[in-house]
Design a protein around this motif. Structure first.
Motif, PDB file in Angstrom:
ATOM      1  N   ALA A   1       0.983  -1.251  -0.042  1.00  0.00           N
ATOM      2  CA  ALA A   1      -0.099  -0.171   0.043  1.00  0.00           C
ATOM      3  C   ALA A   1       0.898   1.179  -0.031  1.00  0.00           C
ATOM      4  O   ALA A   1       0.339   2.140  -0.787  1.00  0.00           O
ATOM      5  CB  ALA A   1      -1.083  -0.125   1.312  1.00  0.00           C
ATOM      6  N   ALA A   2       1.939   1.171   0.952  1.00  0.00           N
ATOM      7  CA  ALA A   2       2.754   2.329   0.727  1.00  0.00           C
ATOM      8  C   ALA A   2       3.343   2.545  -0.609  1.00  0.00           C
ATOM      9  O   ALA A   2       3.637   3.819  -1.050  1.00  0.00           O
ATOM     10  CB  ALA A   2       3.980   2.030   1.803  1.00  0.00           C
ATOM     11  N   ALA A   3       3.960   1.603  -1.172  1.00  0.00           N
ATOM     12  CA  ALA A   3       4.532   1.652  -2.396  1.00  0.00           C
ATOM     13  C   ALA A   3       3.597   2.078  -3.413  1.00  0.00           C
ATOM     14  O   ALA A   3       3.966   3.062  -4.310  1.00  0.00           O
ATOM     15  CB  ALA A   3       5.138   0.223  -2.792  1.00  0.00           C
ATOM     16  N   ARG A   4       2.401   1.617  -3.500  1.00  0.00           N
ATOM     17  CA  ARG A   4       1.264   2.238  -4.506  1.00  0.00           C
ATOM     18  C   ARG A   4       1.326   3.829  -4.208  1.00  0.00           C
ATOM     19  O   ARG A   4       1.053   4.677  -5.223  1.00  0.00           O
ATOM     20  CB  ARG A   4       0.079   1.650  -4.275  1.00  0.00           C
ATOM     21  CG  ARG A   4      -0.372   0.925  -5.347  1.00  0.00           C
ATOM     22  CD  ARG A   4      -1.849   0.202  -5.177  1.00  0.00           C
ATOM     23  NE  ARG A   4      -1.781  -1.138  -4.787  1.00  0.00           N
ATOM     24  CZ  ARG A   4      -2.120  -1.589  -3.423  1.00  0.00           C
ATOM     25  NH1 ARG A   4      -2.849  -0.571  -2.720  1.00  0.00           N
ATOM     26  NH2 ARG A   4      -2.114  -2.543  -3.143  1.00  0.00           N
ATOM     27  N   VAL A   5       1.115   4.428  -2.815  1.00  0.00           N
ATOM     28  CA  VAL A   5       0.952   5.727  -2.525  1.00  0.00           C
ATOM     29  C   VAL A   5       2.077   6.424  -3.099  1.00  0.00           C
ATOM     30  O   VAL A   5       2.100   7.614  -3.711  1.00  0.00           O
ATOM     31  CB  VAL A   5       0.855   5.995  -1.023  1.00  0.00           C
ATOM     32  CG1 VAL A   5       1.030   7.234  -0.775  1.00  0.00           C
ATOM     33  CG2 VAL A   5      -0.342   5.240  -0.477  1.00  0.00           C
TER      34      VAL A   5
ATOM     35  N   VAL B   1       6.046  -2.306  -5.649  1.00  0.00           N
ATOM     36  CA  VAL B   1       4.514  -2.843  -5.662  1.00  0.00           C
ATOM     37  C   VAL B   1       4.705  -4.295  -6.102  1.00  0.00           C
ATOM     38  O   VAL B   1       4.069  -5.437  -5.456  1.00  0.00           O
ATOM     39  CB  VAL B   1       3.482  -2.315  -6.481  1.00  0.00           C
ATOM     40  CG1 VAL B   1       2.350  -2.990  -6.380  1.00  0.00           C
ATOM     41  CG2 VAL B   1       3.090  -0.690  -5.671  1.00  0.00           C
ATOM     42  N   THR B   2       5.215  -4.440  -7.286  1.00  0.00           N
ATOM     43  CA  THR B   2       5.757  -5.983  -7.604  1.00  0.00           C
ATOM     44  C   THR B   2       6.318  -6.870  -6.570  1.00  0.00           C
ATOM     45  O   THR B   2       6.008  -7.921  -6.505  1.00  0.00           O
ATOM     46  CB  THR B   2       6.306  -5.841  -9.123  1.00  0.00           C
ATOM     47  OG1 THR B   2       5.491  -5.217 -10.010  1.00  0.00           O
ATOM     48  CG2 THR B   2       6.390  -7.203  -9.608  1.00  0.00           C
ATOM     49  N   ASP B   3       7.327  -6.193  -6.174  1.00  0.00           N
ATOM     50  CA  ASP B   3       8.235  -6.891  -5.218  1.00  0.00           C
ATOM     51  C   ASP B   3       7.316  -7.491  -4.018  1.00  0.00           C
ATOM     52  O   ASP B   3       7.528  -8.510  -3.605  1.00  0.00           O
ATOM     53  CB  ASP B   3       9.442  -5.950  -4.568  1.00  0.00           C
ATOM     54  CG  ASP B   3      10.482  -5.821  -5.748  1.00  0.00           C
ATOM     55  OD1 ASP B   3      10.628  -6.384  -6.806  1.00  0.00           O
ATOM     56  OD2 ASP B   3      11.538  -4.787  -5.508  1.00  0.00           O
ATOM     57  N   CYS B   4       6.424  -6.790  -3.623  1.00  0.00           N
ATOM     58  CA  CYS B   4       5.748  -6.918  -2.387  1.00  0.00           C
ATOM     59  C   CYS B   4       4.646  -8.058  -2.776  1.00  0.00           C
ATOM     60  O   CYS B   4       4.371  -8.879  -1.986  1.00  0.00           O
ATOM     61  CB  CYS B   4       4.851  -5.724  -2.083  1.00  0.00           C
ATOM     62  SG  CYS B   4       5.919  -4.523  -1.066  1.00  0.00           S
ATOM     63  N   ARG B   5       4.389  -7.951  -4.057  1.00  0.00           N
ATOM     64  CA  ARG B   5       3.232  -9.025  -4.360  1.00  0.00           C
ATOM     65  C   ARG B   5       3.841 -10.219  -4.618  1.00  0.00           C
ATOM     66  O   ARG B   5       3.544 -11.410  -4.318  1.00  0.00           O
ATOM     67  CB  ARG B   5       2.560  -8.554  -5.848  1.00  0.00           C
ATOM     68  CG  ARG B   5       1.712  -7.461  -5.638  1.00  0.00           C
ATOM     69  CD  ARG B   5       1.059  -7.321  -7.000  1.00  0.00           C
ATOM     70  NE  ARG B   5       0.008  -6.056  -6.900  1.00  0.00           N
ATOM     71  CZ  ARG B   5      -0.490  -5.237  -7.734  1.00  0.00           C
ATOM     72  NH1 ARG B   5      -0.344  -5.755  -9.009  1.00  0.00           N
ATOM     73  NH2 ARG B   5      -1.497  -4.361  -7.489  1.00  0.00           N
ATOM     74  N   VAL B   6       5.276 -10.407  -5.100  1.00  0.00           N
ATOM     75  CA  VAL B   6       5.899 -11.625  -5.182  1.00  0.00           C
ATOM     76  C   VAL B   6       6.218 -12.050  -3.834  1.00  0.00           C
ATOM     77  O   VAL B   6       6.292 -13.230  -3.654  1.00  0.00           O
ATOM     78  CB  VAL B   6       6.983 -11.195  -5.999  1.00  0.00           C
ATOM     79  CG1 VAL B   6       8.247 -12.753  -6.066  1.00  0.00           C
ATOM     80  CG2 VAL B   6       6.950 -11.039  -7.457  1.00  0.00           C
ATOM     81  N   LEU B   7       6.840 -11.180  -2.862  1.00  0.00           N
ATOM     82  CA  LEU B   7       7.194 -11.853  -1.538  1.00  0.00           C
ATOM     83  C   LEU B   7       5.812 -12.244  -0.889  1.00  0.00           C
ATOM     84  O   LEU B   7       5.943 -13.156  -0.320  1.00  0.00           O
ATOM     85  CB  LEU B   7       7.669 -10.362  -0.746  1.00  0.00           C
ATOM     86  CG  LEU B   7       9.033 -10.275  -1.322  1.00  0.00           C
ATOM     87  CD1 LEU B   7       9.577  -8.906  -0.342  1.00  0.00           C
ATOM     88  CD2 LEU B   7      10.238 -11.314  -1.176  1.00  0.00           C
ATOM     89  N   ARG B   8       4.757 -11.778  -1.058  1.00  0.00           N
ATOM     90  CA  ARG B   8       3.387 -12.266  -0.473  1.00  0.00           C
ATOM     91  C   ARG B   8       2.858 -13.630  -0.843  1.00  0.00           C
ATOM     92  O   ARG B   8       2.836 -14.387  -0.392  1.00  0.00           O
ATOM     93  CB  ARG B   8       2.229 -11.214  -0.544  1.00  0.00           C
ATOM     94  CG  ARG B   8       1.384 -11.709   0.368  1.00  0.00           C
ATOM     95  CD  ARG B   8       0.312 -10.554   0.480  1.00  0.00           C
ATOM     96  NE  ARG B   8      -0.647 -10.670   1.641  1.00  0.00           N
ATOM     97  CZ  ARG B   8      -1.662 -11.251   1.592  1.00  0.00           C
ATOM     98  NH1 ARG B   8      -1.778 -12.192   0.920  1.00  0.00           N
ATOM     99  NH2 ARG B   8      -2.469 -11.418   2.829  1.00  0.00           N
TER     100      ARG B   8
END
Length: 53
Positions: free
Chosen positions: A23-27, A34-41
């Protein structure tokens, strides 16, 4: 995701942290992060919650 998996992910601190980071990356309009966070999740869900997409 089944209801029990949804509930476990909802209370998982790692899931919550990854959601906040995304969310912070999106802001900040940081698409790469954002992509990194999605991959990690996704990796976390497989490793910790035995969930595959």
């Amino acid at each position: 995701m089944t209801d029990s998996r949804t509930a476990r992910a909802a209370v998982c601190q790692d899931c919550q942290e990854l959601d906040r980071a995304e969310a912070a990356a999106r802001v900040e309009q940081d698409a790469s992060r954002v992509t990194d966070c999605r991959v990690l999740r996704a990796r976390h869900l497989v490793a910790e919650h035995e969930e595959r997409s």
